[in-house]
Design a protein around this motif. Sequence first.
Motif, PDB file in Angstrom:
ATOM      1  N   PHE A 152       7.911  -7.000  -1.458  1.00  0.00           N
ATOM      2  CA  PHE A 152       8.883  -5.942  -1.197  1.00  0.00           C
ATOM      3  C   PHE A 152       8.616  -4.719  -2.070  1.00  0.00           C
ATOM      4  O   PHE A 152       8.669  -3.584  -1.603  1.00  0.00           O
ATOM      5  CB  PHE A 152      10.316  -6.439  -1.423  1.00  0.00           C
ATOM      6  N   VAL A 153       8.303  -4.946  -3.351  1.00  0.00           N
ATOM      7  CA  VAL A 153       8.074  -3.831  -4.284  1.00  0.00           C
ATOM      8  C   VAL A 153       6.843  -3.021  -3.882  1.00  0.00           C
ATOM      9  O   VAL A 153       6.728  -1.847  -4.223  1.00  0.00           O
ATOM     10  CB  VAL A 153       7.976  -4.354  -5.733  1.00  0.00           C
ATOM     11  N   ARG A 154       5.941  -3.622  -3.115  1.00  0.00           N
ATOM     12  CA  ARG A 154       4.740  -2.908  -2.660  1.00  0.00           C
ATOM     13  C   ARG A 154       5.015  -2.011  -1.450  1.00  0.00           C
ATOM     14  O   ARG A 154       4.139  -1.271  -1.025  1.00  0.00           O
ATOM     15  CB  ARG A 154       3.638  -3.897  -2.318  1.00  0.00           C
ATOM     16  N   THR A 155       6.216  -2.080  -0.886  1.00  0.00           N
ATOM     17  CA  THR A 155       6.572  -1.243   0.259  1.00  0.00           C
ATOM     18  C   THR A 155       7.196   0.053  -0.248  1.00  0.00           C
ATOM     19  O   THR A 155       7.670   0.119  -1.388  1.00  0.00           O
ATOM     20  CB  THR A 155       7.581  -1.961   1.177  1.00  0.00           C
ATOM     21  N   PRO A 156       7.237   1.105   0.590  1.00  0.00           N
ATOM     22  CA  PRO A 156       7.902   2.345   0.158  1.00  0.00           C
ATOM     23  C   PRO A 156       9.364   2.128  -0.242  1.00  0.00           C
ATOM     24  O   PRO A 156       9.822   2.665  -1.247  1.00  0.00           O
ATOM     25  CB  PRO A 156       7.795   3.250   1.391  1.00  0.00           C
ATOM     26  N   ALA A 157      10.097   1.311   0.514  1.00  0.00           N
ATOM     27  CA  ALA A 157      11.501   1.035   0.160  1.00  0.00           C
ATOM     28  C   ALA A 157      11.582   0.297  -1.174  1.00  0.00           C
ATOM     29  O   ALA A 157      12.491   0.538  -1.978  1.00  0.00           O
ATOM     30  CB  ALA A 157      12.165   0.211   1.264  1.00  0.00           C
ATOM     31  N   GLY A 158      10.619  -0.589  -1.428  1.00  0.00           N
ATOM     32  CA  GLY A 158      10.594  -1.329  -2.682  1.00  0.00           C
ATOM     33  C   GLY A 158      10.321  -0.431  -3.871  1.00  0.00           C
ATOM     34  O   GLY A 158      10.941  -0.571  -4.927  1.00  0.00           O
ATOM     35  N   VAL A 159       9.388   0.508  -3.701  1.00  0.00           N
ATOM     36  CA  VAL A 159       9.081   1.449  -4.781  1.00  0.00           C
ATOM     37  C   VAL A 159      10.310   2.304  -5.095  1.00  0.00           C
ATOM     38  O   VAL A 159      10.666   2.501  -6.262  1.00  0.00           O
ATOM     39  CB  VAL A 159       7.864   2.335  -4.410  1.00  0.00           C
ATOM     40  N   LEU A 160      10.979   2.780  -4.049  1.00  0.00           N
ATOM     41  CA  LEU A 160      12.188   3.587  -4.262  1.00  0.00           C
ATOM     42  C   LEU A 160      13.276   2.764  -4.954  1.00  0.00           C
ATOM     43  O   LEU A 160      13.963   3.262  -5.847  1.00  0.00           O
ATOM     44  CB  LEU A 160      12.704   4.141  -2.931  1.00  0.00           C
ATOM     45  N   VAL A 165      16.391   1.512  -9.920  1.00  0.00           N
ATOM     46  CA  VAL A 165      16.809   0.590 -10.985  1.00  0.00           C
ATOM     47  C   VAL A 165      16.415   1.146 -12.349  1.00  0.00           C
ATOM     48  O   VAL A 165      17.210   1.138 -13.294  1.00  0.00           O
ATOM     49  CB  VAL A 165      16.199  -0.818 -10.765  1.00  0.00           C
ATOM     50  N   ILE A 166      15.199   1.663 -12.447  1.00  0.00           N
ATOM     51  CA  ILE A 166      14.750   2.249 -13.720  1.00  0.00           C
ATOM     52  C   ILE A 166      15.636   3.442 -14.077  1.00  0.00           C
ATOM     53  O   ILE A 166      16.052   3.610 -15.225  1.00  0.00           O
ATOM     54  CB  ILE A 166      13.263   2.644 -13.650  1.00  0.00           C
ATOM     55  N   GLY A 167      15.944   4.273 -13.088  1.00  0.00           N
ATOM     56  CA  GLY A 167      16.827   5.424 -13.321  1.00  0.00           C
ATOM     57  C   GLY A 167      18.199   4.995 -13.801  1.00  0.00           C
ATOM     58  O   GLY A 167      18.769   5.587 -14.727  1.00  0.00           O
TER      59      GLY A 167
END
Length: 180
Positions: A152-160, A165-167
């Motif tokens: 999931f994190v490798r998808t555009p939605a996952g990156v966003l 979360v970091i923000g």
Amino acid sequence: MAKKKTANRIIFTIGMVLCVIFAVMLVGNLTIIIKGIIHPELPPSVLGVTPMVVQSGSMSGSAKDHIEVGDLIFTVKPDVDKLKAGDIISYMDGQIAVTHRIVAVETGADGKRSFLTKGDANNTDDGADIPQDAVVGKVVLVIPKIGAVIRFVRTPAGVLSLLAVIGLLLELPGITDFVR
């Protein structure tokens, strides 16, 4: 006032731990990406450990060491002379890494070993002996379902989502005070 300071320290500590974890993950991912570009014919490793996300259900089942779709496995380069029936190995079949259980080991006249493998969920073995040179790893750790998160994190939605979360973490009290 003391409770607020303690709460801020706890939040700060949690934030720093998460930042360290993210930094380690970033370095590991960059290493994997670079190794994948340099040697695309092999699964990339970090410090001799190769992480892979399971893509098929061929190792599903009820065995205590079964592997399911979406699991994250870690393999290490094995001493092929010590591999035995029951061990789970990853080997290269063309450009694809296959992870199956050894069901038989043979030693040729030249002293080289080969392995007959089978997926736990498959009705038959893989039908061909796997030469020792094709073996890229022995499974040493399985983390259930985390591979689905990685995909999931490798998808555009996952990156966003990860950036969000970091923000949010950076907005926690105590974190921004440290950064300033």
